[in-house]
Design a protein around this motif. Structure first.
Motif, short mmCIF file in Angstrom:
data_model
loop_
_atom_site.label_atom_id
_atom_site.label_comp_id
_atom_site.label_asym_id
_atom_site.label_seq_id
_atom_site.Cartn_x
_atom_site.Cartn_y
_atom_site.Cartn_z
N ASN A 1 -4.79 28.27 73.60
CA ASN A 1 -5.22 29.66 73.65
C ASN A 1 -4.09 30.59 74.07
OD1 ASN A 1 -7.91 29.35 72.82
ND2 ASN A 1 -8.60 28.82 74.88
N GLU B 1 -2.81 33.60 71.76
CA GLU B 1 -2.73 34.98 72.24
C GLU B 1 -1.31 35.53 72.09
OE1 GLU B 1 -3.81 37.67 76.20
OE2 GLU B 1 -4.12 35.50 76.22
N MET C 1 -12.64 32.74 82.04
CA MET C 1 -13.15 32.64 80.68
C MET C 1 -12.88 31.24 80.15
SD MET C 1 -12.18 34.93 77.29
CE MET C 1 -12.77 36.47 77.98
N ARG D 1 -12.76 31.99 75.03
CA ARG D 1 -11.47 32.66 74.85
C ARG D 1 -10.94 32.48 73.43
NH1 ARG D 1 -5.76 31.29 77.80
NH2 ARG D 1 -4.62 33.12 77.05
#
Length: 201
Positions: free
Chosen positions: A11, A15, A62, A67
């Protein structure tokens, strides 16, 4: 624990890739002199930063699945659909977005349950059931709330979010509900497989 760390790492990279892509889009459309697309890239970066700020302010953890879904939703809706104009390329992309929003909202409902319960679980089995039902109902309800918002803005500001069609409105709600139901079934499977509250996933 190691599995969760790997998911978080994925993740983090996802991102970071979105930030890089937003920066590339900003520079590209700046050179091309396309201001709306340029500011769209700024908005995307702003949304990513805002999510981080909200998580920090609310002291919320999260979980990985939520996420990832949020980041993927941003990529599909803000990059593919708006920045790159894929609405005219991918048929029913709007419906796919509503379907996916049902998934995200179901996970958000799960997160709300986690925060509200304070992780005080007297019964593993009942906690998982309550969490899943709350997540499902929350997601379906929010699908309706979103359509109320679109209906209101259309009539107050002369917009055309719902294409002036009951069919469009109901199809959006149905897509969101399908996404919520599929996610709930996934959570049921996870809860039964691990015999533990799904909120610890």
């Amino acid at each position: 624990m190691q599995k969760l760390m790997r998911k978080d790492r994925v993740n983090d990279l996802f991102e970071l890739a979105l930030f890089v892509l937003a920066a590339v889009c900003f520079v590209y459309f700046l050179i091309k002199g396309i201001a709306p697309k340029m500011w769209q890239a700024v908005l995307i970066a702003g949304v990513l930063i805002l999510i981080r700020i909200l998580i920090k302010l609310t002291k919320t953890t999260m979980f990985a699945a939520l996420r990832f879904c949020v980041l993927l939703f941003i990529f599909v809706t803000m990059f593919l659909a708006n920045e790159f104009g894929f609405y005219s390329v991918i048929p029913y992309l709007d419906k796919v977005e509503h379907l996916f929003s049902g998934v995200i909202l179901c996970f958000v409902g799960l997160l709300i349950y986690e925060k509200a319960s304070g992780k005080e679980k007297s019964s593993v089995k009942s906690s998982a059931k309550v969490a899943i039902w709350l997540s499902l109902f929350f997601s379906v309800a929010m699908a309706g709330v979103w359509e109320i918002y679109e209906f209101t803005t259309d009539h107050l500001f002369g917009l055309n979010s719902q294409n002036g069609s009951l069919m469009d409105t109901m199809t959006d709600i149905i897509c969101g509900t399908i996404g919520a139901v599929l996610t709930s079934l996934y959570l049921v499977i996870q809860a039964k497989r691990r015999k533990m509250p799904v909120i610890d996933e």
